[in-house]
Design an enzyme around this catalytic site. Structure first.
Site, PDB file in Angstrom:
ATOM      1  N   THR A   1      39.615 -74.667 -52.619  1.00  0.00           N
ATOM      2  CA  THR A   1      40.843 -74.516 -51.823  1.00  0.00           C
ATOM      3  C   THR A   1      41.813 -73.483 -52.408  1.00  0.00           C
ATOM      4  OG1 THR A   1      41.909 -76.343 -52.999  1.00  0.00           O
ATOM      5  CG2 THR A   1      40.727 -76.884 -50.967  1.00  0.00           C
TER       6      THR A   1
ATOM      7  N   LYS B   1      47.828 -72.507 -48.974  1.00  0.00           N
ATOM      8  CA  LYS B   1      47.813 -73.689 -49.842  1.00  0.00           C
ATOM      9  C   LYS B   1      49.206 -73.850 -50.437  1.00  0.00           C
ATOM     10  CE  LYS B   1      45.364 -76.067 -53.534  1.00  0.00           C
ATOM     11  NZ  LYS B   1      44.229 -76.159 -54.450  1.00  0.00           N
TER      12      LYS B   1
ATOM     13  N   TYR C   1      36.984 -82.743 -65.067  1.00  0.00           N
ATOM     14  CA  TYR C   1      36.562 -82.200 -63.778  1.00  0.00           C
ATOM     15  C   TYR C   1      35.755 -80.928 -63.957  1.00  0.00           C
ATOM     16  CZ  TYR C   1      37.096 -79.273 -59.660  1.00  0.00           C
ATOM     17  OH  TYR C   1      36.858 -78.428 -58.624  1.00  0.00           O
TER      18      TYR C   1
HETATM   19  C1  SIN Z   1      38.780 -74.339 -56.377  1.00  0.00           C
HETATM   20  O1  SIN Z   1      39.531 -73.701 -55.648  1.00  0.00           O
HETATM   21  O2  SIN Z   1      37.611 -74.008 -56.589  1.00  0.00           O
HETATM   22  C2  SIN Z   1      39.298 -75.557 -57.088  1.00  0.00           C
HETATM   23  C3  SIN Z   1      40.260 -76.323 -56.296  1.00  0.00           C
HETATM   24  C4  SIN Z   1      39.734 -76.910 -55.031  1.00  0.00           C
HETATM   25  O3  SIN Z   1      38.678 -76.598 -54.534  1.00  0.00           O
HETATM   26  O4  SIN Z   1      40.474 -77.739 -54.461  1.00  0.00           O
END
Ligand code: SIN
Length: 330
Positions: free
Chosen positions: A93, A166, A27
């Site tokens: 997130t 989260k 990823y």
């Molecule tokens: C991030 O926070 O950049 C990686 C995780 C996500 O976006 O779900």
């Protein structure tokens, strides 16, 4: 009657919504640009005229005060444009709740501002980003969204910036608003708001518009059984302006660490007690004598949001009573 669609500005910052997964499950965050995210959802044309600006291209673990200041400046510029109806920000997130709460305090606007992310990369099997983006634009383009503060849209839910957290590493329903509940629901662009938020934000915020060009250093120290005082002492020696204790239970910490906090407060460092439990209120003067020790409580703010408010508060005052009033207001 005019058929012109509302004009929405998309500010892209990266995250998994713009991420790519390969066949082996590897990823990388922030591979796709804002324009590519928009092109992947042609149905957006039914909702709004959207222009994209790339503010950053990072996984949100790399979000920091410098990017926040840039993002706030670009969002405020868009919101000050009379032609723009609202702003959508694509964001990872992991730290979205911190960015959302920061913007909730520093943007001088009553226009919609919506953060959106995804748990699955754009190239994964069944990505959640396209529907989340569609719903976020629908929320930002709706006049009923005005004056609700900064919102987070994901998994068909609408959350207030102050309330959202989260709570899960991978599941689509990771975002929860544990204390005061959802701002509303959004089903393929159909919006159902439940009620307003009661705490001050955006147009009514004393911290908006943002004038600071840097933010004071505030560290979070995580409590646990047997917490020693060393990390608190090191933070003070490093010259921090504030410390947030991610306390056990109702913002509690060991006696030796509490003693170090009281000494830090006496030395002029703002010390805030919050809770690592993920829900509930940290109240003053119940088990810990906050008045006597010069400590501040975070009420319902989780440690990372307490840090955001403390940093902004410290740009104006380091008086513990004044900082406490802000924790009771925002
Ligand atoms: C991030 O926070 O950049 C990686 C995780 C996500 O976006 O779900």
């Amino acid at each position: 009657m005019s058929t012109a669609k509302p004009s929405i500005r998309l500010l892209a910052t990266g995250g998994t919504i713009a991420g790519a997964q390969n066949a082996a499950g590897g990823y990388a965050a922030a591979v796709m640009s804002g324009d590519e995210l928009l092109a992947a959802v042609p149905q957006l044309a039914h909702l709004a005229q959207i222009s994209a600006e790339q503010v950053a291209r990072i996984g949100s673990q790399d979000m920091d005060e410098t990017v926040w200041l840039k993002l706030a400046t670009r969002a405020q510029a868009a919101l000050d444009d009379p032609a723009v109806a609202g702003v959508v920000i694509t964001h990872g997130t992991d730290t979205m709740e911190e960015t959302a709460y920061f913007l909730n305090l520093v943007l001088k606007t009553d226009k919609p501002v919506v953060l959106v992310g995804a748990m699955r990369p754009a190239t994964a099997i069944s990505p959640d980003g396209p529907m989340n983006l569609y719903n976020a634009v629908a929320v930002a383009a709706d006049p009923a969204t005005k004056n609700r503060g900064v919102l987070v849209v994901a998994n068909d839910e609408i959350h207030f910036a102050r309330e959202v957290a989260k709570t899960n590493t991978t599941q689509l329903g990771t975002f929860k608003s544990p204390n005061r509940g959802l701002a509303g629901l959004v089903n393929r662009g159909r919006i159902h708001f439940f009620g307003p938020t009661v705490r001050r934000h955006t147009a009514a915020s004393e911290f908006a518009p943002l004038t600071a060009t840097a933010l004071p250093r505030v560290e979070i120290i995580h409590a646990y059984a047997g917490l020693r005082r060393d990390l608190i002492d090191v933070a003070v020696q490093q010259g921090v302006s504030g410390i947030v204790i991610a306390g056990v239970g109702a913002g509690n910490l060991s006696s030796v660490a509490l003693q170090a906090c009281a000494e830090a407060a006496r030395a002029g460092v703002a010390v805030v007690r919050s809770s690592l439990t993920g829900g509930g209120v940290v109240e003053r003067n119940i088990e810990i004598k906050d008045d006597e020790l010069g400590l501040i409580v975070a009420e319902e703010l989780n440690p990372q949001k307490a840090r955001v408010l403390l940093m902004l508060g410290l740009t104006r005052s380091n008086d513990a009573a004044q900082l406490q009033r802000w924790f009771q207001t925002y």
